[in-house]
Design an enzyme around this catalytic site. Structure first.
Site, PDB file in Angstrom:
ATOM      1  N   ARG A   1      16.684 -36.506  -8.575  1.00 16.24           N
ATOM      2  CA  ARG A   1      15.868 -35.513  -7.862  1.00 16.24           C
ATOM      3  C   ARG A   1      16.746 -34.416  -7.275  1.00 16.24           C
ATOM      4  O   ARG A   1      16.401 -33.233  -7.309  1.00 16.24           O
ATOM      5  CB  ARG A   1      15.071 -36.213  -6.755  1.00 16.24           C
ATOM      6  CG  ARG A   1      14.092 -35.296  -6.042  1.00 16.24           C
ATOM      7  CD  ARG A   1      13.100 -36.089  -5.206  1.00 16.24           C
ATOM      8  NE  ARG A   1      12.185 -35.196  -4.521  1.00 16.24           N
ATOM      9  CZ  ARG A   1      12.161 -34.999  -3.202  1.00 16.24           C
ATOM     10  NH1 ARG A   1      13.016 -35.664  -2.430  1.00 16.24           N
ATOM     11  NH2 ARG A   1      11.314 -34.164  -2.663  1.00 16.24           N
TER      12      ARG A   1
ATOM     13  N   HIS B   1      16.426 -30.402  -8.286  1.00 14.06           N
ATOM     14  CA  HIS B   1      16.184 -29.354  -7.297  1.00 14.06           C
ATOM     15  C   HIS B   1      17.328 -28.336  -7.280  1.00 14.06           C
ATOM     16  O   HIS B   1      17.104 -27.160  -6.955  1.00 14.06           O
ATOM     17  CB  HIS B   1      15.992 -29.964  -5.908  1.00 14.06           C
ATOM     18  CG  HIS B   1      14.639 -30.563  -5.710  1.00 14.06           C
ATOM     19  ND1 HIS B   1      13.834 -30.266  -4.631  1.00 14.06           N
ATOM     20  CD2 HIS B   1      13.934 -31.448  -6.458  1.00 14.06           C
ATOM     21  CE1 HIS B   1      12.693 -30.931  -4.721  1.00 14.06           C
ATOM     22  NE2 HIS B   1      12.734 -31.668  -5.826  1.00 14.06           N
ATOM     23  N   ASP B   2      18.539 -28.776  -7.597  1.00 18.51           N
ATOM     24  CA  ASP B   2      19.657 -27.839  -7.684  1.00 18.51           C
ATOM     25  C   ASP B   2      19.514 -26.944  -8.898  1.00 18.51           C
ATOM     26  O   ASP B   2      19.547 -25.714  -8.792  1.00 18.51           O
ATOM     27  CB  ASP B   2      20.983 -28.600  -7.742  1.00 18.51           C
ATOM     28  CG  ASP B   2      22.184 -27.666  -7.778  1.00 18.51           C
ATOM     29  OD1 ASP B   2      22.213 -26.706  -6.969  1.00 18.51           O
ATOM     30  OD2 ASP B   2      23.085 -27.871  -8.610  1.00 18.51           O
TER      31      ASP B   2
ATOM     32  N   ILE C   1      16.828 -24.006  -9.208  1.00 17.38           N
ATOM     33  CA  ILE C   1      16.999 -22.768  -8.451  1.00 17.38           C
ATOM     34  C   ILE C   1      18.354 -22.150  -8.799  1.00 17.38           C
ATOM     35  O   ILE C   1      19.397 -22.655  -8.401  1.00 17.38           O
ATOM     36  CB  ILE C   1      16.909 -23.021  -6.926  1.00 17.38           C
ATOM     37  CG1 ILE C   1      15.576 -23.678  -6.577  1.00 17.38           C
ATOM     38  CG2 ILE C   1      17.103 -21.714  -6.161  1.00 17.38           C
ATOM     39  CD1 ILE C   1      14.342 -22.851  -6.940  1.00 17.38           C
TER      40      ILE C   1
ATOM     41  N   GLY D   1      20.069 -22.336 -11.390  1.00 16.72           N
ATOM     42  CA  GLY D   1      20.924 -23.116 -12.265  1.00 16.72           C
ATOM     43  C   GLY D   1      21.732 -24.178 -11.541  1.00 16.72           C
ATOM     44  O   GLY D   1      21.695 -24.311 -10.320  1.00 16.72           O
TER      45      GLY D   1
ATOM     46  N   ASP E   1      24.492 -25.224  -9.907  1.00 16.59           N
ATOM     47  CA  ASP E   1      25.639 -24.590  -9.250  1.00 16.59           C
ATOM     48  C   ASP E   1      25.977 -25.226  -7.903  1.00 16.59           C
ATOM     49  O   ASP E   1      26.758 -24.677  -7.125  1.00 16.59           O
ATOM     50  CB  ASP E   1      25.370 -23.097  -9.042  1.00 16.59           C
ATOM     51  CG  ASP E   1      24.126 -22.824  -8.206  1.00 16.59           C
ATOM     52  OD1 ASP E   1      23.496 -23.799  -7.723  1.00 16.59           O
ATOM     53  OD2 ASP E   1      23.769 -21.646  -8.039  1.00 16.59           O
TER      54      ASP E   1
ATOM     55  N   SER F   1      24.357 -25.304  -5.285  1.00  9.63           N
ATOM     56  CA  SER F   1      23.912 -24.536  -4.120  1.00  9.63           C
ATOM     57  C   SER F   1      23.051 -25.369  -3.188  1.00  9.63           C
ATOM     58  O   SER F   1      23.024 -25.140  -1.976  1.00  9.63           O
ATOM     59  CB  SER F   1      23.148 -23.276  -4.565  1.00  9.63           C
ATOM     60  OG  SER F   1      22.068 -23.605  -5.426  1.00  9.63           O
TER      61      SER F   1
ATOM     62  N   ASN G   1      12.830 -29.416  -0.129  1.00 10.97           N
ATOM     63  CA  ASN G   1      14.116 -30.115  -0.193  1.00 10.97           C
ATOM     64  C   ASN G   1      14.409 -31.007   1.009  1.00 10.97           C
ATOM     65  O   ASN G   1      15.442 -31.685   1.033  1.00 10.97           O
ATOM     66  CB  ASN G   1      15.254 -29.101  -0.341  1.00 10.97           C
ATOM     67  CG  ASN G   1      15.223 -28.385  -1.679  1.00 10.97           C
ATOM     68  OD1 ASN G   1      14.631 -28.885  -2.637  1.00 10.97           O
ATOM     69  ND2 ASN G   1      15.860 -27.233  -1.755  1.00 10.97           N
TER      70      ASN G   1
ATOM     71  N   PRO H   1       8.564 -27.032  -8.158  1.00  8.78           N
ATOM     72  CA  PRO H   1       7.202 -27.504  -8.450  1.00  8.78           C
ATOM     73  C   PRO H   1       6.660 -28.374  -7.315  1.00  8.78           C
ATOM     74  O   PRO H   1       7.356 -29.245  -6.794  1.00  8.78           O
ATOM     75  CB  PRO H   1       7.391 -28.321  -9.739  1.00  8.78           C
ATOM     76  CG  PRO H   1       8.585 -27.700 -10.399  1.00  8.78           C
ATOM     77  CD  PRO H   1       9.500 -27.323  -9.266  1.00  8.78           C
TER      78      PRO H   1
ATOM     79  N   HIS I   1      10.187 -39.684 -12.984  1.00  7.88           N
ATOM     80  CA  HIS I   1       9.448 -40.434 -11.968  1.00  7.88           C
ATOM     81  C   HIS I   1       9.300 -41.908 -12.334  1.00  7.88           C
ATOM     82  O   HIS I   1       8.702 -42.675 -11.572  1.00  7.88           O
ATOM     83  CB  HIS I   1       8.060 -39.813 -11.767  1.00  7.88           C
ATOM     84  CG  HIS I   1       8.098 -38.495 -11.067  1.00  7.88           C
ATOM     85  ND1 HIS I   1       7.040 -37.612 -11.067  1.00  7.88           N
ATOM     86  CD2 HIS I   1       9.082 -37.894 -10.359  1.00  7.88           C
ATOM     87  CE1 HIS I   1       7.373 -36.532 -10.372  1.00  7.88           C
ATOM     88  NE2 HIS I   1       8.598 -36.689  -9.928  1.00  7.88           N
TER      89      HIS I   1
END
Length: 343
Positions: free
Chosen positions: A55, A59-60, A63, A65, A67, A69, A89, A157, A187
């Site tokens: 997960r 999530h990284d 957004i 790519g 990276d 962040s 997040n 999403p 999932h």
């Protein structure tokens, strides 16, 4: 073998280099073994670790790519916001796992291996430990110097998103319907907090009523497993006991009658539940509301998971390579949660 990545605008694009196998062979040739050894140790202590890292990676990468962040706890943005504080997040876990692996690698090869590569490698190894297929990981990513709070707020999403919204967000990142259904099969492992389920049970889309698409017997089960009291709802850890499901979370991989640990089989249970109308999240069940995605769900539900595992692995290779920074872009962080300029 190398993989080309999309060029970013600006002068830095001329310094982009492709990801490749064994990128660290000369400077940190043991990195794969370190990550694998650490993941084995982590999963032995936290059996839900693969789901948490999957997960976190999703999530990284979703957004800007892959990276790293999302790992930043501070930012050089004017308003000081970071992705990990965005509402989608706030329930992310696994940051400590990446820090543990980073510390071990820094001992062996200081300042060489990026946090973004560690996250991708650790997630792959976690999936394998959870029963998924091994897939190749190219390396050479760099870490972002920015964090994108607003984009994380808008473009992750939503658990209550409809199929059109889900497909649009995945399509913007180059995924077709089949790849989207495959990635959502992540999932199969892990648990989900009841905070994401309860709105379907009593106030669906603000109506004050349950989601009418939930079968009545399943609705009753969900209401029993997700009581109104949310004092322990955020506890998403799997303790690898035979206690069954706690009131705080519901296992995807074993279903409501689970008495064993989550993630012991990276199979197609998720898709079989969708064909019976028993998806836990509205966004998941919405895969049956679209002709193309429903057909893929049926494909994945037919066997014991071989087709799904193969196509999931292919989709993960693609996900892991989108929007990466390479060459002289970004930096290799010394600490995954902080920019080098802040240390």
């Amino acid at each position: 073998m190398a993989a080309q990545t999309e060029s970013a605008p600006g002068n830095a694009s001329q310094f982009r280099t492709p990801l490749r196998y064994d990128y660290y062979e000369e400077k940190c040739g043991n990195v794969d073994n370190i990550v694998r050894r650490m993941m084995l140790r982590i999963v032995q202590l936290q059996h839900n670790a693969p789901a948490k890292l999957l997960r976190l990676l999703f999530h990284d990468c979703f957004i800007r790519g892959c990276d790293a962040s999302v790992l930043l706890a501070d930012s050089n943005n004017e308003n000081g916001t970071v992705e990990r504080d965005a509402i989608p997040n706030r329930t992310l876990k696994g940051f400590d796992f990446i820090d543990m692996i980073k510390d071990e690698i820094e001992e062996a090869c200081p300042g060489v291996v990026s946090c973004s590569d560690i996250l991708v490698l650790a997630t792959r190894d976690g999936i394998v430990l959870a029963g998924g297929l091994y897939y190749p990981v190219l390396t050479g990513r760099r870490d972002s110097k920015e964090s994108f709070f607003d984009e994380a707020m808008a473009e992750i999403p939503r658990p209550n998103g409809n199929i059109s919204e889900t497909l649009r967000l995945f399509s913007l990142r180059g995924f077709d319907e089949r790849e989207t259904v495959a990635l959502l099969g992540g999932h199969n492992i892990g648990k989900i907090g009841c905070e994401f389920i309860r709105p379907r049970l009593s106030n669906f889309m603000g109506t004050g009523l349950p989601d009418p698409t939930i079968p009545s017997d399943f609705l009753e089960e969900l209401m029993q497993k997700c009581p109104d009291d949310n004092s322990t709802i955020n506890n998403m850890f799997n303790e690898h006991t035979a206690r069954g499901l706690s009131e705080s979370a519901i296992s995807y991989s074993q279903g409501l009658s689970a008495l064993s640990s989550v993630g012991t089989s990276f199979d197609n249970h998720y898709y079989k539940t969708l064909t019976r109308g028993r998806g836990l999240l509205f966004a998941d069940q919405q895969l049956m509301a679209n002709e193309k995605t429903a057909a893929v769900v049926m494909d994945y539900a037919l066997d014991e998971g071989a087709i799904f595992r193969t196509e999931f692995a292919h989709a993960m290779v693609k996900l892991s390579n989108i929007g990466v920074l390479t060459g002289f872009q970004g930096e290799v962080r010394h600490s995954c949660s902080h920019l080098n300029s802040d240390q």
